[in-house]
Structure formats: C-alpha cells, structure tokens
Design a protein around this motif. Structure first.
Motif, mmCIF file in Angstrom:
data_model
loop_
_atom_site.group_PDB
_atom_site.id
_atom_site.type_symbol
_atom_site.label_atom_id
_atom_site.label_comp_id
_atom_site.label_asym_id
_atom_site.label_seq_id
_atom_site.Cartn_x
_atom_site.Cartn_y
_atom_site.Cartn_z
ATOM 1 N N ALA A 1 -15.818 45.582 12.814
ATOM 2 C CA ALA A 1 -17.230 45.950 12.719
ATOM 3 C C ALA A 1 -18.094 44.720 12.463
ATOM 4 O O ALA A 1 -17.743 43.846 11.676
ATOM 5 N N GLY A 2 -19.222 44.669 13.154
ATOM 6 C CA GLY A 2 -20.174 43.595 12.943
ATOM 7 C C GLY A 2 -19.925 42.337 13.746
ATOM 8 O O GLY A 2 -20.707 41.383 13.656
ATOM 9 N N ALA A 3 -18.855 42.310 14.548
ATOM 10 C CA ALA A 3 -18.557 41.115 15.329
ATOM 11 C C ALA A 3 -19.594 40.927 16.437
ATOM 12 O O ALA A 3 -20.038 41.892 17.064
ATOM 13 N N ASP A 4 -19.972 39.692 16.681
ATOM 14 C CA ASP A 4 -20.908 39.336 17.748
ATOM 15 C C ASP A 4 -20.077 39.081 19.009
ATOM 16 O O ASP A 4 -19.478 38.022 19.164
ATOM 17 N N HIS A 5 -20.074 40.035 19.927
ATOM 18 C CA HIS A 5 -19.182 39.942 21.084
ATOM 19 C C HIS A 5 -19.632 38.887 22.076
ATOM 20 O O HIS A 5 -18.800 38.282 22.766
ATOM 21 N N PRO B 1 2.795 42.316 9.716
ATOM 22 C CA PRO B 1 2.353 41.132 10.461
ATOM 23 C C PRO B 1 1.934 40.012 9.511
ATOM 24 O O PRO B 1 1.240 40.245 8.525
ATOM 25 N N LEU B 2 2.382 38.787 9.831
ATOM 26 C CA LEU B 2 2.058 37.616 9.015
ATOM 27 C C LEU B 2 1.581 36.482 9.918
ATOM 28 O O LEU B 2 2.182 36.212 10.961
ATOM 29 N N PHE B 3 0.520 35.819 9.509
ATOM 30 C CA PHE B 3 0.044 34.655 10.248
ATOM 31 C C PHE B 3 0.837 33.415 9.844
ATOM 32 O O PHE B 3 1.195 33.239 8.672
ATOM 33 N N VAL B 4 1.091 32.557 10.825
ATOM 34 C CA VAL B 4 1.796 31.292 10.602
ATOM 35 C C VAL B 4 0.941 30.160 11.161
ATOM 36 O O VAL B 4 -0.123 30.384 11.726
ATOM 37 N N ASP B 5 1.427 28.938 11.000
ATOM 38 C CA ASP B 5 0.768 27.734 11.521
ATOM 39 C C ASP B 5 -0.624 27.590 10.909
ATOM 40 O O ASP B 5 -1.652 27.778 11.565
ATOM 41 N N LEU B 6 -0.650 27.201 9.639
ATOM 42 C CA LEU B 6 -1.890 27.179 8.862
ATOM 43 C C LEU B 6 -2.589 25.828 8.868
ATOM 44 O O LEU B 6 -3.631 25.670 8.227
ATOM 45 N N ALA B 7 -2.063 24.852 9.584
ATOM 46 C CA ALA B 7 -2.642 23.510 9.577
ATOM 47 C C ALA B 7 -3.981 23.445 10.292
ATOM 48 O O ALA B 7 -4.717 22.463 10.153
ATOM 49 N N THR B 8 -4.303 24.496 11.065
ATOM 50 C CA THR B 8 -5.561 24.493 11.819
ATOM 51 C C THR B 8 -6.713 25.105 11.036
ATOM 52 O O THR B 8 -7.796 25.309 11.587
ATOM 53 N N CYS B 9 -6.515 25.401 9.763
ATOM 54 C CA CYS B 9 -7.570 25.996 8.934
ATOM 55 C C CYS B 9 -8.835 25.141 8.992
ATOM 56 O O CYS B 9 -8.780 23.915 8.850
ATOM 57 N N CYS B 10 -9.963 25.801 9.234
ATOM 58 C CA CYS B 10 -11.240 25.093 9.367
ATOM 59 C C CYS B 10 -12.358 26.034 8.933
ATOM 60 O O CYS B 10 -12.095 27.148 8.474
ATOM 61 N N ARG B 11 -13.574 25.602 9.086
ATOM 62 C CA ARG B 11 -14.719 26.410 8.679
ATOM 63 C C ARG B 11 -15.593 26.693 9.888
ATOM 64 O O ARG B 11 -15.803 25.822 10.737
ATOM 65 N N GLY B 12 -16.081 27.933 9.993
ATOM 66 C CA GLY B 12 -16.926 28.304 11.121
ATOM 67 C C GLY B 12 -17.161 29.801 11.140
ATOM 68 O O GLY B 12 -16.807 30.516 10.196
ATOM 69 N N PRO B 13 -17.743 30.324 12.226
ATOM 70 C CA PRO B 13 -17.984 31.763 12.326
ATOM 71 C C PRO B 13 -16.685 32.520 12.598
ATOM 72 O O PRO B 13 -15.789 32.011 13.282
ATOM 73 N N VAL B 14 -16.585 33.728 12.074
ATOM 74 C CA VAL B 14 -15.381 34.540 12.258
ATOM 75 C C VAL B 14 -15.095 34.752 13.745
ATOM 76 O O VAL B 14 -13.936 34.861 14.161
ATOM 77 N N GLU B 15 -16.146 34.783 14.561
ATOM 78 C CA GLU B 15 -15.968 34.994 16.002
ATOM 79 C C GLU B 15 -15.126 33.898 16.644
ATOM 80 O O GLU B 15 -14.458 34.141 17.655
ATOM 81 N N PHE B 16 -15.130 32.700 16.063
ATOM 82 C CA PHE B 16 -14.283 31.629 16.589
ATOM 83 C C PHE B 16 -12.821 32.030 16.500
ATOM 84 O O PHE B 16 -12.038 31.789 17.426
ATOM 85 N N ASP B 17 -12.428 32.638 15.381
ATOM 86 C CA ASP B 17 -11.052 33.118 15.239
ATOM 87 C C ASP B 17 -10.796 34.331 16.122
ATOM 88 O O ASP B 17 -9.738 34.452 16.745
#
Length: 280
Positions: free
Chosen positions: A227-231, A198-214
């Motif tokens: 593990a450790g995700a805030d549901h 599996p490979l991620f594409v469409d990288l123009a949306t790269c930004c900064r924030g909490p992992v939960e946003f992704d």
C-alpha cells in the motif's frame, strides 16, 4: 572468479572455518562471481569469500547483519558458533554465515510483499551510516563513461546506459524526505525460502533511498501488495536498476558467470524498462 583464484578462495574459506573449530569435510560452491559463496559440510556454514579489495564491503555487510539481528529482521544470520567478524586469509576477506537449506517452491507475491515490508520496518529501526542510492548510480555511470573500464561497450549502448543512469537518478535524488535504509538488491535471487520462512541475504548493498528503489528489484506483482507504493517511480527505478546491472556487466574485469549472455539481456531489459516508463 577464475579457476585458479577460485581454488584459493575455496581453500581460504575451508581453512578459516576449520581453524575456528568447525568441521569441514567438503566444500560446495553455491555461487561464483567476483565474490563466492561456499557451503561447508557437515558444519553447515555458508562462507562468503571476497578478494581483499572488498574487505570494507564485507565488514559493512557483517555490521548490517548484526544490527538487523537485534531487531528480528527476516534476514540470514551470521554463524553463532564463531566470532561475528570478517576474517582475512591469503588475500581474501571471509565471513561465516548460517547455511539455510532452501525449501518449498517460489515465494508468492503476497508472501514476498509481507517479508519485504517486515524487512523495511526493521531497517527503519536501526541507525546505520549507509550511502545513498545516487552514490551507487554515480559509480555505475563512471564505469560507463570511462572507455578504459568498459572498452567493449559500443557507442550507442554507452549512450543508452548513460541516459538511463542519469535520467531516472535525477527523479529519485531530488526529494529525499521519504528516504529510508534499503536492502539495495532484494531481487528473488536474494530471497531464500527456508524452514524459518523467507529470508533476505546479501546485505552488503544496504543503502538509503525511496522504498520504490527496492520494490523495483522484486517481481512486478509484489508492488501491488504494498500500500502507498508509487508505481510510476517503481517503473523508473526498474530501468535504473537494469542500467546499473548492465554497467557492471560491461566492466572489463567483471567475472559474473555467463557474462556475455547477461550483457545482451541487460541492455534488452533497459530498453524494455525505459519504454514501459515512457522514456525510451
């Protein structure tokens, strides 16, 4: 893109690749929205073609790809046969990428979580100036609040989206201690199952924030393997993501295929997501 603009975009992608010495006998439109993705045959290049107004975004995407390639991130790579940069032709910005033939079935939640975590580990290894997710939220909110930019949005739906964008955004904008670089939109449409995995594409949306946003872009079951995700935060971010998606669809000049369907679907998903996190 409208048919006349799409024809010009296709020709710009084809001509650019041909002038760089790549053999192009046919062009297949893989995706058509405000930007298009073209498969060039037989050189097997994916040309991403955007109006020149998106030049900065295209250049940013190329920079992200180059940085991530240096740390072996599970992402699509630029075509190695040509200079890794954005080309300008006939009012279009064109970048040339390796074309990956999709294989197999859908990525399982466990495999999705694995590639997701490897991608975020790679993102933590690069130094890149990227906007915060709250900047993207603010841009979407401006579209909703400006009646000239979204003239067909009804008052009740405008209020719904305005509240969905301003409420959850406050929750992710206050504590930035755990923020990191993110993909920005790692939904299933931006994850290809290839012979390389599996490979991620469409990288123009790269930004900064909490992992939960992704994580809120991924299928529900993926978060269970992280593990450790805030549901609770994932649920709030999912409402936020759908609200941003809907804001873009209600723009007067949005060109997403089947836009009318996605306008309705987006609002329904916002309501469902808000109910799920108890803010509906």
């Amino acid at each position: 893109m409208e048919p006349s603009i799409l024809r010009r975009a296709v020709e710009a992608g084809r001509a650019t690749a041909s002038e760089l010495g790549l053999q192009v006998d046919d062009v297949v439109v893989v995706h058509n929205s405000d930007r298009v993705a073209l498969r060039l045959v037989p050189c097997e290049v994916l040309a991403r073609v955007a109006p020149l107004g998106h030049l900065t975004d295209s250049e940013f995407e190329v920079e992200v790809a180059l940085r991530l390639a240096d740390v072996d991130a599970p992402v699509a790579e630029l075509d190695p046969r040509v200079e890794p940069r954005v080309h300008v032709r006939d009012a279009f910005a064109i970048s040339l990428w390796t074309y990956y033939q999709p294989v197999g079935s859908e990525v399982t939640p466990a495999d999705y979580a694995d590639v997701f975590m490897r991608h975020h580990a790679a993102l933590r290894r690069i130094d890149l100036d990227a906007p915060h997710v709250t900047d993207r939220i603010a841009a979407a909110l401006r579209e909703v609040e400006d009646r000239q930019k979204s003239p067909e949005l009804t008052d009740p739906d405008r209020e719904l989206l305005g509240g969905a964008l301003s409420g959850p955004s406050a929750a992710i904008g206050t504590d930035k201690a755990g923020d990191q670089l993110l993909h920005g939109e790692p939904h299933p449409g931006n994850l290809l199952n290839t012979r390389r995995g599996p490979l991620f594409v469409d990288l123009a949306t790269c930004c900064r924030g909490p992992v939960e946003f992704d994580l809120a872009h991924a299928p529900d079951d993926v978060g269970k393997h992280c593990a450790g995700a805030d549901h609770d935060l994932i649920h709030r971010c999912r409402a936020l993501n759908w609200a941003m998606f809907s804001a873009w669809r209600w723009r007067r000049d949005d060109q997403m295929p089947e836009r009318d369907h996605w306008r309705v679907e987006g609002l329904d998903q916002v309501r469902a997501a808000l109910d799920r996190c108890g803010t509906g």
